[in-house]
Design a protein around this motif. Sequence first.
Motif, PDB file in Angstrom:
ATOM      1  N   ALA C 598       6.222  10.109  -2.202  1.00 33.16           N
ATOM      2  CA  ALA C 598       7.300   9.964  -3.178  1.00 33.16           C
ATOM      3  C   ALA C 598       8.091   8.687  -2.942  1.00 33.16           C
ATOM      4  O   ALA C 598       8.746   8.189  -3.853  1.00 33.16           O
ATOM      5  N   GLN C 601       7.336   5.623  -5.141  1.00 31.65           N
ATOM      6  CA  GLN C 601       7.770   5.580  -6.535  1.00 31.65           C
ATOM      7  C   GLN C 601       9.254   5.310  -6.556  1.00 31.65           C
ATOM      8  O   GLN C 601      10.044   6.195  -6.832  1.00 31.65           O
ATOM      9  N   ASN C 602       9.642   4.079  -6.221  1.00 27.62           N
ATOM     10  CA  ASN C 602      11.077   3.837  -6.136  1.00 27.62           C
ATOM     11  C   ASN C 602      11.627   3.108  -7.360  1.00 27.62           C
ATOM     12  O   ASN C 602      12.778   2.719  -7.383  1.00 27.62           O
ATOM     13  N   GLY C 603      10.799   2.896  -8.370  1.00 27.15           N
ATOM     14  CA  GLY C 603      11.317   2.352  -9.618  1.00 27.15           C
ATOM     15  C   GLY C 603      11.548   0.862  -9.598  1.00 27.15           C
ATOM     16  O   GLY C 603      11.945   0.280 -10.598  1.00 27.15           O
ATOM     17  N   VAL C 604      11.290   0.213  -8.477  1.00 26.17           N
ATOM     18  CA  VAL C 604      11.504  -1.233  -8.427  1.00 26.17           C
ATOM     19  C   VAL C 604      10.203  -1.903  -8.834  1.00 26.17           C
ATOM     20  O   VAL C 604       9.161  -1.700  -8.223  1.00 26.17           O
ATOM     21  N   MET C 605      10.268  -2.746  -9.860  1.00 26.01           N
ATOM     22  CA  MET C 605       9.045  -3.282 -10.432  1.00 26.01           C
ATOM     23  C   MET C 605       8.328  -4.212  -9.478  1.00 26.01           C
ATOM     24  O   MET C 605       7.101  -4.216  -9.419  1.00 26.01           O
ATOM     25  N   ARG C 606       9.092  -4.959  -8.704  1.00 26.46           N
ATOM     26  CA  ARG C 606       8.443  -5.902  -7.790  1.00 26.46           C
ATOM     27  C   ARG C 606       7.590  -5.167  -6.788  1.00 26.46           C
ATOM     28  O   ARG C 606       6.556  -5.653  -6.334  1.00 26.46           O
ATOM     29  N   ILE C 609       4.282  -4.509  -8.389  1.00 20.24           N
ATOM     30  CA  ILE C 609       3.450  -5.708  -8.474  1.00 20.24           C
ATOM     31  C   ILE C 609       2.864  -6.030  -7.107  1.00 20.24           C
ATOM     32  O   ILE C 609       1.686  -6.408  -6.987  1.00 20.24           O
ATOM     33  N   MET C 610       3.676  -5.841  -6.085  1.00 26.37           N
ATOM     34  CA  MET C 610       3.177  -6.039  -4.730  1.00 26.37           C
ATOM     35  C   MET C 610       1.984  -5.135  -4.475  1.00 26.37           C
ATOM     36  O   MET C 610       1.000  -5.545  -3.852  1.00 26.37           O
ATOM     37  N   VAL C 613      -1.004  -6.600  -5.994  1.00 25.49           N
ATOM     38  CA  VAL C 613      -1.520  -7.752  -5.223  1.00 25.49           C
ATOM     39  C   VAL C 613      -2.267  -7.274  -3.988  1.00 25.49           C
ATOM     40  O   VAL C 613      -3.366  -7.766  -3.673  1.00 25.49           O
ATOM     41  N   VAL C 614      -1.668  -6.308  -3.312  1.00 23.39           N
ATOM     42  CA  VAL C 614      -2.340  -5.805  -2.105  1.00 23.39           C
ATOM     43  C   VAL C 614      -3.698  -5.226  -2.475  1.00 23.39           C
ATOM     44  O   VAL C 614      -4.699  -5.441  -1.778  1.00 23.39           O
ATOM     45  N   ILE C 617      -6.159  -7.973  -3.076  1.00 21.62           N
ATOM     46  CA  ILE C 617      -6.611  -8.565  -1.807  1.00 21.62           C
ATOM     47  C   ILE C 617      -7.661  -7.683  -1.161  1.00 21.62           C
ATOM     48  O   ILE C 617      -8.713  -8.165  -0.682  1.00 21.62           O
ATOM     49  N   LEU C 620     -10.977  -7.891  -2.989  1.00 23.10           N
ATOM     50  CA  LEU C 620     -11.669  -9.156  -2.752  1.00 23.10           C
ATOM     51  C   LEU C 620     -12.249  -9.198  -1.344  1.00 23.10           C
ATOM     52  O   LEU C 620     -13.376  -9.659  -1.139  1.00 23.10           O
ATOM     53  N   SER C 621     -11.456  -8.726  -0.371  1.00 23.94           N
ATOM     54  CA  SER C 621     -11.954  -8.741   1.010  1.00 23.94           C
ATOM     55  C   SER C 621     -13.182  -7.876   1.125  1.00 23.94           C
ATOM     56  O   SER C 621     -14.154  -8.242   1.791  1.00 23.94           O
TER      57      SER C 621
END
Lengths: 175, 102, 627
Positions: C598, C601-606, C609-610, C613-614, C617, C620-621
Amino acid sequence: MEATFYISSAIAILATVMVITSYNMIHALIYLIVSFLAIAVVFFVLGAPFIAALEIIIYAGAIVVLVIFVIMMLNLRDETVAEEKTWLTREIFIFPAILSGILLAELVYIIVNAGSTPLSYPAISPSEVGLSLYGPYVIGVQLSGILLMSGIVGAYHLGRQKKKVVHRFLEKIEQ
Amino acid sequence: MNNVPVEAGLILAGILFILGLISVLIRRNIIFMLISVEIMLNAAGLAFIVAGARWGQPDGQVMFIFIVTMAAAEVSVGLALILQIYHQIKTLDGDAANRMKG
Amino acid sequence: MNEFLWLIPALPLAGALVLILTRGNLSRTVASIIGAGSVGMAAIVAIIINLDFISSGQQAYHQVLWTWMNVDDFSPAFAFYLDALSVIFIFVITFVGFLIHIYSIGFMADDSGFSRFFAFLNLFVCSMLILVLADNLVLLYLGWEGVGLCSYLLIGFWYDEEKNGYAARKAFIITRVGDTAMAIGLFMLFSTLGTLNIQEILTQAPQAWTVGSQTAIAIAFLLLGGAVGKSAQLPLQTWLPDAMAGPSPVSALIHAATMVTAGVYLIARMHVIFELAPVAQLWVGIIGAITLLLAGFSALTQFDLKRVLAYSTISQIGYMFLALGIGAWSSAIFHFMIHAFFKALLFLGAGAVIMVLHHEHDMFKMGGLKNKLPVIYWTFLIGAASLAALPFITAGFYSKDQILWLAWAGEKGNIWFYLAALIGALVTSIYTFRMVFLTFFGEEKTHVGHGAGRLITIPLVILAVLSLLGGFIELPHTMGHVTLLSDFLQPVLPDVVLRPGTEQSEWWMQGIAAILCLLGIYVAYFFYMKRTDLRAEIKGATYELNRFWFSGWGFDALYDILFVQPFLYLARTNKNDFLDKINEGMVTGANFFHKTFALTQNGVMRWYIMGIVVGAILILSLGLLLH
């Protein structure tokens, strides 16, 4: 010709770095325009003059201007810049830089290992692009039309300010 | 005439993309996030052009046209949404819109 | 006419289903018509079939409905077998059951669970009928379990009070012990004889085993275990006094007339096996003799009206077991039939008295009802007289006397059985008339409310008539030697064999029994009517004995120490064993992961997005590594 490519790519990268680190929105947008212009030069070197023109007209000339207009509509004060200074600190760069560094390393690795083919780039004229666009890719044109139309309708509808419904008693007082 | 290697173009596109990605990850202001997405889209388009030029075909440029079209539509709708959000929560902080948490 | 045999259990079952499915939404009138009417129609069909059977003189009638299961070489059928033994039982069950249903319409008129009561009662009648009509032991076991279930449901009918639930569970668990023994007996029967069809067993058993073979003895003891549980004999007799927590019609039908006699039916049906195992048959008699004395003495000390009758039931079934033990099969069945009449009468009368006195159970707070409730008084008196075996006029005299005489004169009888039965008769007479004198004579200690309606008194009258006249179908040698019943049962249950030289002893045996009965009445009259002051002295002198007999000879305490406390101790110490830890661990783990995930799911959009990205990565690896 390679020198043009390398110089403009350096300008593009520098300008993008300035976009990333700037506190003022309008400054960032100006740097963005510079970046787009540099990219347009790169397109020209790569033999795509039509696209270079398109980049400047649409990207730098329409989209960025749209963003500037909206910023003006928001009527922001100077507190926004100060706010941005508090939000954008040095420490915040570290972890995303690491992540993105790893990603960049992987991308570079993939690209370099793909094999190198030095070629000459013939300039592809707009007529070729047009023939290709209205030939095999005509469906894409139709879809783009629909997309743009939905964009217009959506932007109009979502951007509307709903009129506040006031009680008729209060309405009379407002008059 | 121009012997720019393909890898250089692609690496340039990659670097620009990563820069845009970093900007999206660190910015709290919604408009800056939108700008950063534009950077990323442009970089992707650059990659397409490089690929098209490598094969000497106009397909890359056609793809770029589509990308730009999409970017335009997306920016217009996105800005309209940003206007609405600004009227609702009175701030441009992206973290303030976190009612869907938990 | 015989092909309507299946209707007899089917009609009450239909009544039960209708009442269950309508869940109390029918009006009282309709529910009582369905409930009592289904059993009434079953009674009519039963009487017609019985008359037909008796007059046509056939031995048996077998009706196969369908094959229940077909596994390998085991295929019991849903089939009914009508012979002389089951004729008597279905007559008693349907007729007495019908009278009790009529009584219940009046008794339960104010109760909120009216429809539920009749549904359970109908279900019980259906199960009991299946039990006595079954042609194979599996179907009999179905009926056996069904009556156990209905007994539980009806004892705990007023489930709002906790003690009723305890009583119901106690009854169910104790009879379960007996049921398990019976089930093991059925398994052994099947593994040795290969069939569970009753008639096949009765013909094959003498060929497969000699008299006194180990298998026969084991099976007989196991069946005896089952019978002892259901019939509340030693050592499983502790549930019946507590089962009086149920309504009086339930006590009358289930715990006097029918369910508790299922054990008697089982032993009588499988008499061939008991004849092949004389040790087991001897123990049937011993258990019967000990139980009748034990229960009789306990009944002397009770003050609750229904508990006196409960211990009396245990005692009288002890008489039936005693009769089975000495080989007097038809005497046991005769006593069963007469007992059903007068015990149902006594319970219904007790219920009427309790209801009229606003649920007062204590006899010492009753009295003086003789003139206030004349019909109930006279019918109760007739029932009590039959129970005490008042000479010549009551049916109880003829049935109980036959057992007494045969305890001495039968081939397998001996002096100890006879003495036990004799003392039991004296004690029966004493406690019965103690009950009558305390309840109906003397001064009125609790005021009578309204009288009892017609629905309550008419069944009492009918049962009283039967208690008087029912005995004349089997008169002893000294009085005309009418042997209607034993002749009727002859094809099914063999006659009792007398010891040589004892035929003449019957008349003075009867004399002794008659004198004892009258002596008992006088003793009760003396202590409870004339010289009531002597009671306190005697009670003071024998206080310990009084308490011991009052608690049913300490069996509840004994079972508590032997079984209940160790079980509770085990349950308590085992409360947190490692299996519990596994379950708890799963719960804690799930909770932990829930809370952890839980957090993503903190509601922060960044943040999201992180995450993208992870993920990119990682993919791809992965791709790079695989190439």
